[in-house]
Design an enzyme around this catalytic site. Structure first.
Site, PDB file in Angstrom:
ATOM      1  N   HIS A   1       0.883  -1.184   0.000  1.00 19.21           N
ATOM      2  CA  HIS A   1       0.000   0.000   0.000  1.00 19.21           C
ATOM      3  C   HIS A   1       0.914   1.226   0.000  1.00 19.21           C
ATOM      4  CE1 HIS A   1      -3.444   2.430   0.574  1.00 19.21           C
ATOM      5  NE2 HIS A   1      -3.806   2.120   1.806  1.00 19.21           N
TER       6      HIS A   1
ATOM      7  N   HIS B   1      -2.020  -2.092  -9.978  1.00 21.12           N
ATOM      8  CA  HIS B   1      -2.989  -1.534  -9.055  1.00 21.12           C
ATOM      9  C   HIS B   1      -4.221  -2.406  -9.064  1.00 21.12           C
ATOM     10  CE1 HIS B   1      -5.562   1.426  -7.100  1.00 21.12           C
ATOM     11  NE2 HIS B   1      -4.439   1.957  -6.670  1.00 21.12           N
TER      12      HIS B   1
ATOM     13  N   ASP C   1       2.940   5.645  -6.768  1.00 20.07           N
ATOM     14  CA  ASP C   1       4.180   5.524  -6.005  1.00 20.07           C
ATOM     15  C   ASP C   1       5.420   5.446  -6.871  1.00 20.07           C
ATOM     16  OD1 ASP C   1       2.973   5.403  -3.417  1.00 20.07           O
ATOM     17  OD2 ASP C   1       2.208   3.445  -3.999  1.00 20.07           O
TER      18      ASP C   1
END
Ligand SMILES: CC(C)(COP(=O)(O)OP(=O)(O)OC[C@H]1O[C@@H](n2cnc3c(N)ncnc32)[C@H](O)[C@@H]1OP(=O)(O)O)[C@@H](O)C(=O)NCCC(=O)NCCS
Length: 441
Positions: free
Chosen positions: A268, A307, A363
């Site tokens: 995460h 994702h 990210d």
């Protein structure tokens, strides 16, 4: 007008059931009536990791993973990132509408007034080892706040809720900055209420002996954009944790600490830190093809890629890529960007990634910017937690006000032993389990 129902035939009994379809979903509880006999509990839906289960109705964030769309309260993320400040977006997420000038001024004043933390919290900080992970420090000190504000447990009072939300949004940067300075052995810097949210955060992080810290405006704006992009992302792991823990009516500090714990995992929020470690491990652009081959052979994952919901380019990654260029004009180019760009280029042309619809996520580039700004990788996830607290509170409030919600309590399909009798210890034979067989280093 199509018939908005679903007809199911239970082949065990031959019976047919008609279930209503509401907004392209059926209610799992409607399956319970499907039974083989009066003793039967009724049919359950089985959905490990909630791949196809909506746990709530929400009007906060819209996400279309196939088309790469993200909107807060109906506003496209691209427009919010370009035209708004972070606190403006925070107001939007929490209140449903963008503030007018007067409302924004008042909101900024409220949040700013709550940026100080109780002096005793510094003692908590001092108890942490200098190389303790900042997420651990943040999680613990946020949980500790619950002992400072006992009235916070009165979660059904909207005024009390609002005060805790303002408090925590105000204090998150202070707690983060304190944990950062603690790890470096530097004295804590008190908040400067004349500064904007991000400039004050930078002041608390980096001020040394100068009487007034002056943040570079390009970097402060970049941080503001990154905060906007991270503010909410509908029912992700930490938001679901916030809702699940909050559904037991735990106070907002304990609940937020749980959400921070969920965010800390490498799958995460912890992924941005992992991306940097991965880029370090790769070392140079020419080693990228070999690294990709290794991933394809099943050795690890390409961090910052893939994702659960986006099966297209993450719109946040697109904005971050642009922000990276602006930041690098000030800081100089982070050489890791070239490795990242090469990874993206090769991965996006490779069948393995194309077939699985794996694209860069938020990210992938954020860590490279944070590092260029002067942050160390272990701080990256707390930089995610600060803005995400806003989304958590929006989700928490919505959950508390939703008359359909109850304490979160999933069902299970039991696969263990049937009933057994305890025998005396001398009559037992050694059994091996994975835990018992594990070697302790
Ligand atoms: C985000 C993530 C947890 C989503 O996981 P998920 O929805 O459960 O997706 P799955 O694990 O089912 O992945 C589907 C397939 O793609 C592969 N895959 C997913 N992400 C991958 C990655 N980053 N690198 C390589 N392969 C990946 C899986 O191995 C699986 O392959 P298989 O069908 O051959 O078994 C996952 O993509 C991941 O671990 N990414 C890296 C961590 C990361 O960047 N997290 C930040 C998210 S914002």
């Amino acid at each position: 007008m199509p018939n908005e129902t679903l007809t199911i035939t239970d082949n065990r009994t031959g019976k047919t059931y008609t279930l209503p379809i509401y907004k392209d979903a059926i209610r799992a509880i409607d399956l319970r009536q499907i039974k083989t006999g009066p003793e039967d509990f009724g049919l359950l839906s089985y959905d490990p990791a909630f791949l196809n289960t909506a746990s709530c109705q929400s009007s906060i964030t819209y996400l279309d993973g196939d088309r790469g769309i993200l909107r807060y309260r109906g506003y496209p993320i691209e427009q919010l990132a370009e035209k708004c400040s972070f606190l403006e977006v925070a107001y939007l997420l929490l209140n449903g509408e963008l503030p007018c000038e007067e409302q924004l001024d008042m909101w900024i004043t409220d949040v700013t007034r709550h940026s100080m933390i109780h002096e005793n919290l510094k003692k908590f900080m001092e108890g942490f080892h200098y190389d303790g992970h900042p997420m651990g420090m943040l999680m613990s000190t946020v949980a500790a706040l619950s002992t400072f504000y006992p009235e916070a447990r009165n979660i059904h009072d909207p005024g009390v809720r609002k005060l805790q939300i303002i408090r925590l949004i105000g204090k998150m940067p202070t707690l983060t900055a304190y944990s950062y300075r603690h790890s470096l052995g530097l004295p804590y810097v008190y908040p400067d209420n004349d500064l904007s949210y991000t400039k004050n955060f930078m002041n608390m992080l980096w001020r040394r002996t100068e009487p007034k810290f002056s943040a570079n405006p390009v970097l402060a704006r970049a941080l503001e954009v990154l905060f906007i992009l991270h503010a909410d992302h509908e029912q992700n792991c930490s938001a679901s944790t916030m809702r699940a823990v909050g559904s037991s009516f735990a106070d907002p500090y304990a609940t937020t600490a749980a959400a921070i714990a969920a965010l800390s995992g490498p799958l995460h929020g912890g992924a941005n830190e992992e991306v940097l470690r991965m880029l370090d491990e790769i070392g140079s652009k020419d080693k990228v093809p070999a690294y990709i081959e290794q991933i394809k052979a099943g050795h690890g994952k390409l961090m910052g890629f893939g994702h659960r919901v986006y099966k297209n380019y993450d719109p946040r990654a697109r904005i971050i890529k642009r922000v990276a260029e602006e930041v690098f004009e000030v800081t100089g180019r982070n050489p890791k960007l070239d490795i990242a760009l090469e990874l993206e280029r090769i991965a996006l042309e490779d069948d393995f990634f194309i077939k699985r619809r794996l694209y860069p996520n938020v990210d992938f580039y954020s860590g490279i910017i944070y590092q260029a700004m002067g942050f160390t990788p272990d701080v990256f996830t707390v930089l995610f937690a600060i803005p995400r607290a806003v989304g958590w509170f929006a989700q928490w409030q919505e959950m508390l006000q939703d008359s359909e919600q109850k304490i979160a309590r999933p069902r299970q399909i039991y696969t263990g032993e049937a009933v057994r009798q305890v025998v005396r210890i001398e009559e037992r034979h050694p059994q091996t389990s994975a835990l018992a067989a594990a070697t302790v280093a």
